[in-house]
Design a protein around this motif. Structure first.
Motif, PDB file in Angstrom:
ATOM      1  N   VAL A 141      14.900  13.195  -9.073  1.00 17.81           N
ATOM      2  CA  VAL A 141      15.487  12.728  -8.049  1.00 17.81           C
ATOM      3  C   VAL A 141      14.384  11.840  -7.335  1.00 17.81           C
ATOM      4  CG1 VAL A 141      16.223  13.207  -5.590  1.00 17.81           C
ATOM      5  CG2 VAL A 141      16.669  14.656  -7.763  1.00 17.81           C
ATOM      6  N   TYR A 142      13.031  12.135  -7.349  1.00 20.00           N
ATOM      7  CA  TYR A 142      12.028  11.283  -6.659  1.00 20.00           C
ATOM      8  C   TYR A 142      11.884  10.058  -7.609  1.00 20.00           C
ATOM      9  CZ  TYR A 142       7.326   9.654  -5.679  1.00 20.00           C
ATOM     10  OH  TYR A 142       6.274   8.783  -5.287  1.00 20.00           O
ATOM     11  N   ILE A 143      11.797  10.052  -8.654  1.00 15.46           N
ATOM     12  CA  ILE A 143      11.939   8.609  -9.726  1.00 15.46           C
ATOM     13  C   ILE A 143      13.042   8.021  -9.582  1.00 15.46           C
ATOM     14  CG2 ILE A 143      11.940   8.070 -12.026  1.00 15.46           C
ATOM     15  CD1 ILE A 143       9.093   8.371 -11.314  1.00 15.46           C
TER      16      ILE A 143
ATOM     17  N   ILE B 188       0.871  -1.175  -0.009  1.00 19.52           N
ATOM     18  CA  ILE B 188       0.020   0.106   0.003  1.00 19.52           C
ATOM     19  C   ILE B 188       0.892   1.211   0.090  1.00 19.52           C
ATOM     20  CG2 ILE B 188      -1.724   1.360   1.468  1.00 19.52           C
ATOM     21  CD1 ILE B 188      -2.787  -1.329   2.068  1.00 19.52           C
ATOM     22  N   LEU B 189       1.825   1.387   0.936  1.00 21.37           N
ATOM     23  CA  LEU B 189       2.903   2.451   0.953  1.00 21.37           C
ATOM     24  C   LEU B 189       3.445   2.662  -0.480  1.00 21.37           C
ATOM     25  CD1 LEU B 189       4.082   2.254   4.366  1.00 21.37           C
ATOM     26  CD2 LEU B 189       2.688   4.044   3.782  1.00 21.37           C
ATOM     27  N   GLN B 190       3.710   1.639  -1.235  1.00 20.74           N
ATOM     28  CA  GLN B 190       4.456   1.857  -2.458  1.00 20.74           C
ATOM     29  C   GLN B 190       3.612   2.674  -3.412  1.00 20.74           C
ATOM     30  OE1 GLN B 190       4.193  -1.238  -5.530  1.00 20.74           O
ATOM     31  NE2 GLN B 190       6.751  -1.405  -5.354  1.00 20.74           N
ATOM     32  N   GLN B 191       2.261   2.889  -3.124  1.00 16.90           N
ATOM     33  CA  GLN B 191       1.263   3.783  -3.875  1.00 16.90           C
ATOM     34  C   GLN B 191       1.257   4.930  -3.288  1.00 16.90           C
ATOM     35  OE1 GLN B 191       0.718   2.801  -7.158  1.00 16.90           O
ATOM     36  NE2 GLN B 191       1.898   0.981  -7.054  1.00 16.90           N
ATOM     37  N   PHE B 192       1.026   4.931  -2.001  1.00 11.65           N
ATOM     38  CA  PHE B 192       0.706   5.990  -1.143  1.00 11.65           C
ATOM     39  C   PHE B 192       1.830   7.118  -1.197  1.00 11.65           C
ATOM     40  CE2 PHE B 192      -2.953   4.752   1.622  1.00 11.65           C
ATOM     41  CZ  PHE B 192      -3.790   4.561   0.706  1.00 11.65           C
ATOM     42  N   VAL B 193       3.063   6.746  -1.570  1.00  9.06           N
ATOM     43  CA  VAL B 193       4.037   7.749  -1.690  1.00  9.06           C
ATOM     44  C   VAL B 193       3.971   8.399  -2.955  1.00  9.06           C
ATOM     45  CG1 VAL B 193       5.767   6.495  -0.214  1.00  9.06           C
ATOM     46  CG2 VAL B 193       5.469   5.915  -2.802  1.00  9.06           C
ATOM     47  N   GLY B 194       2.984   8.046  -3.507  1.00  6.98           N
ATOM     48  CA  GLY B 194       2.733   8.983  -4.977  1.00  6.98           C
ATOM     49  C   GLY B 194       3.266   8.877  -6.166  1.00  6.98           C
ATOM     50  N   ILE B 195       3.815   7.691  -6.334  1.00  8.28           N
ATOM     51  CA  ILE B 195       4.648   7.306  -7.483  1.00  8.28           C
ATOM     52  C   ILE B 195       3.705   7.403  -8.772  1.00  8.28           C
ATOM     53  CG2 ILE B 195       4.124   5.073  -7.314  1.00  8.28           C
ATOM     54  CD1 ILE B 195       7.155   6.446  -9.339  1.00  8.28           C
ATOM     55  N   ASN B 196       2.713   7.095  -8.922  1.00  8.42           N
ATOM     56  CA  ASN B 196       1.401   7.167  -9.940  1.00  8.42           C
ATOM     57  C   ASN B 196       0.842   8.504 -10.456  1.00  8.42           C
ATOM     58  OD1 ASN B 196       2.227   4.788 -11.472  1.00  8.42           O
ATOM     59  ND2 ASN B 196       1.103   3.589  -9.649  1.00  8.42           N
ATOM     60  N   THR B 197       1.204   9.249  -9.469  1.00 10.84           N
ATOM     61  CA  THR B 197       0.907  10.902  -9.737  1.00 10.84           C
ATOM     62  C   THR B 197       2.049  11.385 -10.717  1.00 10.84           C
ATOM     63  OG1 THR B 197       2.218  11.775  -7.930  1.00 10.84           O
ATOM     64  CG2 THR B 197      -0.162  10.964  -7.471  1.00 10.84           C
ATOM     65  N   ILE B 198       3.256  10.789 -10.473  1.00 10.40           N
ATOM     66  CA  ILE B 198       4.350  11.196 -11.450  1.00 10.40           C
ATOM     67  C   ILE B 198       4.016  10.463 -12.991  1.00 10.40           C
ATOM     68  CG2 ILE B 198       6.879  11.623 -11.811  1.00 10.40           C
ATOM     69  CD1 ILE B 198       5.492  12.891  -9.182  1.00 10.40           C
ATOM     70  N   ILE B 199       3.988   9.005 -12.806  1.00 10.33           N
ATOM     71  CA  ILE B 199       3.809   8.281 -13.850  1.00 10.33           C
ATOM     72  C   ILE B 199       2.546   8.991 -14.820  1.00 10.33           C
ATOM     73  CG2 ILE B 199       3.396   5.963 -14.780  1.00 10.33           C
ATOM     74  CD1 ILE B 199       6.008   6.441 -13.582  1.00 10.33           C
ATOM     75  N   TYR B 200       1.411   9.177 -14.148  1.00 10.54           N
ATOM     76  CA  TYR B 200       0.320   9.306 -14.916  1.00 10.54           C
ATOM     77  C   TYR B 200       0.045  10.961 -15.443  1.00 10.54           C
ATOM     78  CZ  TYR B 200      -1.128   4.669 -13.451  1.00 10.54           C
ATOM     79  OH  TYR B 200      -1.371   3.611 -13.123  1.00 10.54           O
TER      80      TYR B 200
ATOM     81  N   ALA C  71       2.550  13.879 -14.586  1.00 17.72           N
ATOM     82  CA  ALA C  71       3.554  14.666 -14.700  1.00 17.72           C
ATOM     83  C   ALA C  71       3.350  15.848 -15.806  1.00 17.72           C
ATOM     84  CB  ALA C  71       4.947  14.141 -14.713  1.00 17.72           C
ATOM     85  N   PRO C  72       3.210  15.546 -17.001  1.00 17.99           N
ATOM     86  CA  PRO C  72       2.933  16.530 -18.034  1.00 17.99           C
ATOM     87  C   PRO C  72       1.770  17.291 -17.423  1.00 17.99           C
ATOM     88  CG  PRO C  72       3.223  14.467 -18.867  1.00 17.99           C
ATOM     89  CD  PRO C  72       2.934  14.116 -17.416  1.00 17.99           C
ATOM     90  N   THR C  73       0.490  16.980 -17.006  1.00 20.59           N
ATOM     91  CA  THR C  73      -0.448  18.025 -16.535  1.00 20.59           C
ATOM     92  C   THR C  73       0.267  18.823 -15.311  1.00 20.59           C
ATOM     93  OG1 THR C  73      -1.776  15.744 -16.945  1.00 20.59           O
ATOM     94  CG2 THR C  73      -2.662  18.042 -15.386  1.00 20.59           C
ATOM     95  N   THR C  74       0.803  18.392 -14.605  1.00 18.43           N
ATOM     96  CA  THR C  74       1.627  19.033 -13.472  1.00 18.43           C
ATOM     97  C   THR C  74       2.464  20.135 -14.141  1.00 18.43           C
ATOM     98  OG1 THR C  74       1.418  17.283 -11.917  1.00 18.43           O
ATOM     99  CG2 THR C  74       2.691  19.275 -11.296  1.00 18.43           C
ATOM    100  N   LEU C  75       3.060  19.994 -14.978  1.00 15.81           N
ATOM    101  CA  LEU C  75       4.059  20.878 -15.741  1.00 15.81           C
ATOM    102  C   LEU C  75       3.577  21.840 -16.468  1.00 15.81           C
ATOM    103  CD1 LEU C  75       6.817  18.119 -16.681  1.00 15.81           C
ATOM    104  CD2 LEU C  75       7.047  19.908 -14.708  1.00 15.81           C
ATOM    105  N   THR C  76       2.361  21.405 -17.225  1.00 14.71           N
ATOM    106  CA  THR C  76       1.656  22.248 -17.796  1.00 14.71           C
ATOM    107  C   THR C  76       1.310  23.630 -17.073  1.00 14.71           C
ATOM    108  OG1 THR C  76      -0.250  21.175 -17.897  1.00 14.71           O
ATOM    109  CG2 THR C  76       1.228  20.939 -19.949  1.00 14.71           C
ATOM    110  N   LYS C  77       0.633  23.321 -15.791  1.00 16.33           N
ATOM    111  CA  LYS C  77       0.349  24.427 -14.823  1.00 16.33           C
ATOM    112  C   LYS C  77       1.333  25.140 -14.216  1.00 16.33           C
ATOM    113  CE  LYS C  77      -3.181  21.248 -12.850  1.00 16.33           C
ATOM    114  NZ  LYS C  77      -4.436  22.389 -13.394  1.00 16.33           N
ATOM    115  N   LEU C  78       2.523  24.734 -14.734  1.00 26.37           N
ATOM    116  CA  LEU C  78       3.688  25.750 -14.359  1.00 26.37           C
ATOM    117  C   LEU C  78       4.196  26.435 -15.486  1.00 26.37           C
ATOM    118  CD1 LEU C  78       6.220  23.199 -12.586  1.00 26.37           C
ATOM    119  CD2 LEU C  78       4.664  24.818 -11.499  1.00 26.37           C
ATOM    120  N   GLY C  79       3.426  26.544 -16.450  1.00 27.63           N
ATOM    121  CA  GLY C  79       3.512  27.400 -17.613  1.00 27.63           C
ATOM    122  C   GLY C  79       4.101  26.799 -18.951  1.00 27.63           C
TER     123      GLY C  79
END
Length: 458
Positions: free
Chosen positions: A356-358, A259-271, A273-281
């Protein structure tokens, strides 16, 4: 003898490599959504609906839970080879259906179909490789599955980048039909595993397969070993044994790790990251290109894990990974809150923190959890206990993936990253308090230590 041995080794590598295309598809179909989401949300009218974006992304995990749950019984009934062929068909149907989806409801449906393929592949690929491979190369070839998953994610990122200028999200999904067809055609010419053949009384065919992979002098020895393993497997306990007190310490550790392998947020990056980066401009193509770089890091540091698991040890790797993930997400979260959400500098720092996270995850928590799960469970309950842990992993993945877009919209990137950094702290404390070191220890020693560690924590 040398030439025959070389030919047998090549055959095992070819069989394992073809089967591992299921791992490639696993990685591709889970990773491709990161770029496709940028474009399909506009075409399907969900650009302002965070929940529907999360559902499109996480629907694959609903199917994965179904596929993983039924795979064990299907593998025993149909055989490893035929189930891998079926997985290839499911992947192909899912890819074509997702590419041709006229609306979001149909897309969600076919993402679930793809998930069934992912769930099947997550179980059947390592099973086929382990059973077709001789003992001396089994560990190396089984790790090929994890490597192919990371390669599949990287290929998905590259395809997303190449098709981004055309906003061709349908092609992003549809191109998965090529490796799906390759998996089906390749596995059509591969044999069934000796383990399944012996278990179903087809000893003559099993001897033929063993002659292609082991050599004549080892056939009868292998047959006897498989028959003994089958006898022990029939003595294993069922699901009801998991509620008993004696297995509880191992269940706590196994489920906690999964469970913790997922709750540390890995798939928020896998799925996402581009959505997050577009919010940065950053633009769509630039965001996906940054994701390609993250995918390269993911592959490279998976090799680090393969080389260090048996030298540094499992527990040290997990602790180091928790520190790396927590630090990178904490820096990203605090910096975003302090500086603001947009701007070139924060975009570059975000990419560095994500890399670094990945790297921290890929070298530690990514493969180490899957290595430890069969080690911590006694043989008698290993099957159902691993099944429960795997289901918990998929369920946690689904929960995180479904809620992250809403979390990002409601909390913002800074607080969202700090929340996952907090889960990194939890993962560190959990490993420190409860998880034993399993490297070089017998199953009995591991079981005894688990009881001692949980008693201390209690």
């Amino acid at each position: 003898m040398s030439e025959g041995s070389s030919a047998r080794r090549r055959f095992v590598y070819v069989a394992s490599g073809i089967s591992a295309l299921g791992g490639l598809l696993f990685g591709y179909d889970t990773g491709v959504i990161s770029g496709a989401l940028l474009f399909l949300k506009k075409d399907l009218g969900i650009q302002h609906d965070a929940f529907m974006q999360g559902l499109v992304t996480s629907a694959i995990l609903i199917g994965a839970m179904i596929g993983a749950l039924v795979c064990g019984s299907l593998a025993d009934r149909l055989g490893r080879r035929r189930l891998t062929l079926l997985a290839g068909v499911v992947f192909g149907i899912g890819a074509i259906g997702a590419a041709a989806s006229p609306d979001v409801a149909v897309l969600v449906l076919f993402r679930i179909v793809l998930g069934i393929g992912v769930g099947l592949a997550s179980v059947i690929v390592p099973m086929y490789i382990a059973e077709i491979s001789p003992a001396e190369v089994r560990g190396r070839l089984t790790s090929l599955n994890q490597l192919m998953i990371t390669l599949g994610i990287l290929v998905a990122y590259i395809v997303d980048y190449l098709l981004a200028p055309y906003a061709a999200w349908r092609w992003m999904f549809g191109l998965a039909v090529i490796p799906a067809a390759a998996l089906f055609v390749g596995m059509y010419f591969m044999p069934e595993t000796p383990r399944w053949l012996v278990g179903h009384g087809r000893l003559d065919v099993a001897r033929q397969v063993l002659g292609r992979t082991r050599g004549e002098e080892r056939i009868e020895e292998e047959i006897e070993g498989i028959q003994e393993a089958e006898r022990r497997a029939r003595e294993q306990a069922g699901w009801g044994e998991l509620v008993k007190a004696w297995i509880r310490p191992a269940l706590i550790v196994g489920l906690g790790l999964a469970i913790l392998q997922q709750f540390v947020g890995i798939n928020t990056i896998i799925y996402y990251a581009p959505t997050t980066l577009t919010k940065l401009g950053l633009g769509d193509s630039a965001s996906i290109l940054a994701q390609v770089g993250i995918g390269v890091v993911n592959v490279l540091f998976t090799f680090v894990a393969i080389r260090t698991l048996d030298t540094i040890g499992r527990k040290r790797l997990l602790l180091a990974g928790s520190v790396g993930m927590t630090a990178s997400l904490a820096v990203l979260g605090f910096l975003t809150l302090a500086v603001g959400i947009k701007g070139g500098a924060i975009g570059i720092i975000t990419i560095i923190c994500l890399a670094v996270y990945i790297a921290s995850f890929a070298a530690t928590w990514g493969p180490t959890v899957w290595v430890m799960l069969p080690e911590i469970y006694p043989l008698r309950v290993r099957g159902p206990a691993e099944g429960l842990a795997t289901w918990g992993n998929w369920a946690s993945n689904f929960l995180v993936s479904l809620t992250f877009p809403s979390m990002l919209a409601g909390l913002g990137q800074g607080f969202s990253m700090l929340l996952f950094a907090g889960m990194g702290v939890v993962s560190f404390l959990f490993v420190l308090a409860l998880v034993p070191e399993t490297r070089g220890k017998t199953l009995e020693e591991i079981e005894e230590e688990l009881n001692v560690e949980v008693d201390k924590a209690g």
